[in-house]
Design a protein around this motif. Structure first.
Motif, PDB file in Angstrom:
ATOM      1  N   GLY A 124       5.197  22.916 -14.086  1.00  0.00           N
ATOM      2  CA  GLY A 124       4.898  24.385 -13.949  1.00  0.00           C
ATOM      3  C   GLY A 124       4.982  24.962 -12.522  1.00  0.00           C
ATOM      4  N   ILE A 125       5.963  24.398 -11.770  1.00  0.00           N
ATOM      5  CA  ILE A 125       6.059  25.046 -10.506  1.00  0.00           C
ATOM      6  C   ILE A 125       6.916  26.068 -10.545  1.00  0.00           C
ATOM      7  CG2 ILE A 125       6.824  24.344  -8.133  1.00  0.00           C
ATOM      8  CD1 ILE A 125       6.199  21.601  -8.769  1.00  0.00           C
ATOM      9  N   ASN A 126       6.531  27.237  -9.975  1.00  0.00           N
ATOM     10  CA  ASN A 126       7.262  28.484  -9.679  1.00  0.00           C
ATOM     11  C   ASN A 126       8.009  28.282  -8.535  1.00  0.00           C
ATOM     12  OD1 ASN A 126       7.993  30.812  -8.840  1.00  0.00           O
ATOM     13  ND2 ASN A 126       6.396  32.046 -10.043  1.00  0.00           N
ATOM     14  N   VAL A 127       9.399  27.826  -8.868  1.00  0.00           N
ATOM     15  CA  VAL A 127      10.470  27.647  -7.842  1.00  0.00           C
ATOM     16  C   VAL A 127      10.627  28.734  -6.927  1.00  0.00           C
ATOM     17  CG1 VAL A 127      12.815  27.264  -7.249  1.00  0.00           C
ATOM     18  CG2 VAL A 127      11.708  25.841  -9.162  1.00  0.00           C
ATOM     19  N   SER A 128      10.363  30.088  -7.518  1.00  0.00           N
ATOM     20  CA  SER A 128      10.507  31.290  -6.432  1.00  0.00           C
ATOM     21  C   SER A 128       9.564  31.431  -5.475  1.00  0.00           C
ATOM     22  CB  SER A 128      10.570  32.886  -7.229  1.00  0.00           C
ATOM     23  OG  SER A 128      11.951  32.516  -8.203  1.00  0.00           O
ATOM     24  N   ARG A 129       8.301  30.988  -5.806  1.00  0.00           N
ATOM     25  CA  ARG A 129       7.314  30.973  -4.937  1.00  0.00           C
ATOM     26  C   ARG A 129       7.362  30.152  -3.866  1.00  0.00           C
ATOM     27  NH1 ARG A 129       2.224  29.313  -7.419  1.00  0.00           N
ATOM     28  NH2 ARG A 129       2.819  30.894  -9.002  1.00  0.00           N
TER      29      ARG A 129
END
Length: 140
Positions: A124-129
């Motif tokens: 659930g890691i937001n790659v954009s962030r």
């Protein structure tokens, strides 16, 4: 001193004409100002109309010479119109405009190994962030 307003903030106060309408479009206020030709905005409440007028006035005056404030005592009003003085903190408006431009996001394609893409998705890691934080750290 009021919180959020600095002594050197450039605050303009323009009289505006609020025209209250009740028609097939509902109940709303249209805001104009003879001081600022072409400035027209509206709101469904007086408060919203003031907020919209602040932005409309600032937008119209952005990069322009500020017009002199006219005496609204000479204005001829219709029954549904009232004079409302609208304060515009141009310094604050420019700060908010700069922040909005800074915070505006754009779509970018990045290439990462497939296993990292899958692992980030599973966790659930937001790659954009993560990419944004990494670039901010790298560029600081």
């Amino acid at each position: 001193m009021e919180e959020g307003i600095l002594m050197h903030d450039e605050i303009l106060i323009y009289p505006t004409v609020f025209a209250e309408h009740h028609d097939e479009d509902g109940h709303y206020f249209v805001v104009t100002s003879p001081n600022i030709p072409g400035m027209v905005t509206e709101g469904t409440t007086r408060q919203q109309a003031v907020t919209e007028a602040i932005d409309a006035i600032a937008t119209m005056l952005d990069g322009e010479k500020y017009p002199s404030v006219q005496d609204p005592g000479q204005w001829i009003l219709k029954k549904n119109e009232t004079i409302v003085y609208v304060p515009v903190n141009m310094t604050q408006w420019y700060r908010e405009k700069a922040l909005a431009l800074k915070m505006k996001t754009v779509r970018m394609s990045i290439t990462v190994p497939e296993y990292l893409k899958e692992e980030a998705k599973e966790r659930g890691i937001n790659v954009s962030r993560v990419a944004t934080q990494a670039l901010e750290k790298l560029l600081a």
